[in-house]
Design a protein around this motif. Structure first.
Motif: not given
Length: 176
Positions: A36-38, A43-45, A50-51
């Motif tokens: 789940a952490l991966k 997702d954050l990466t 995108k940001t």
């Protein structure tokens, strides 16, 4: 999990079985938590990428608008306009002195902040009053180091009006 009942004679075995089961559950939970952490990290990466792209696009389209004039010899003046990393050069200016035929390296320079990333060759047009003169011809060369040269034929009379436009990319720092 085994429940203990008062008087169980094999409580040591039951207790060990319970600890083994807890270890197995803990290992499974740990693996699930790692997975789940991966997913969250991925997702954050992706969001960060995108940001960053969005920020790069916003920066490229909202950077300071800059405008300056530059002489191109023989009385001709160009307007340089920069928005983001895009530069537009436009000329609709009178040539006030005679330009010799052939190649000429101009003493004028494209100022820092507006220079092309690679050399640009641009056709120029000449006209007198409202008459386009097809027998007059000039190429303008704009170099990444800021130098300018021209190659012309039959541009020896003055006054005549020079018209040209060019757009290029620059990697120069935005001038202040």
């Amino acid at each position: 999990m085994h429940k203990f009942v008062k008087g169980d004679s094999d409580y040591h075995e039951l207790l060990n079985d319970n600890f083994d089961e807890l270890d197995g559950n803990l290992e499974t939970s740990s693996n699930q938590l790692t997975a789940a952490l991966k997913v969250v990290t991925d997702d954050l990466t992706n969001y960060a990428k995108k940001t960053e792209v969005k920020a790069d696009i916003e920066a490229a389209t909202t950077k300071v608008y800059q405008k300056t004039a530059v002489g191109l010899g023989y009385g001709v003046t160009a307007t340089l306009t920069r928005i983001g990393n895009i530069v537009n050069l436009s000329i609709n200016s009178n040539q006030t002195s005679s330009r010799p035929d052939g190649r000429a390296n101009l003493t004028e320079m494209i100022p820092a902040g507006f220079r092309p990333t690679s050399s640009q060759t641009v056709d120029a047009h000449a006209y007198v009053a409202d008459n386009l003169n097809a027998d007059r011809y000039m190429l303008m060369f704009f170099y990444s180091n800021g130098s300018i040269s021209s190659l012309s034929k039959n541009m020896t009379s003055a006054p005549l009006t020079i018209a040209l436009a060019a757009t290029w990319l620059t990697s120069d720092v935005i001038p202040t």
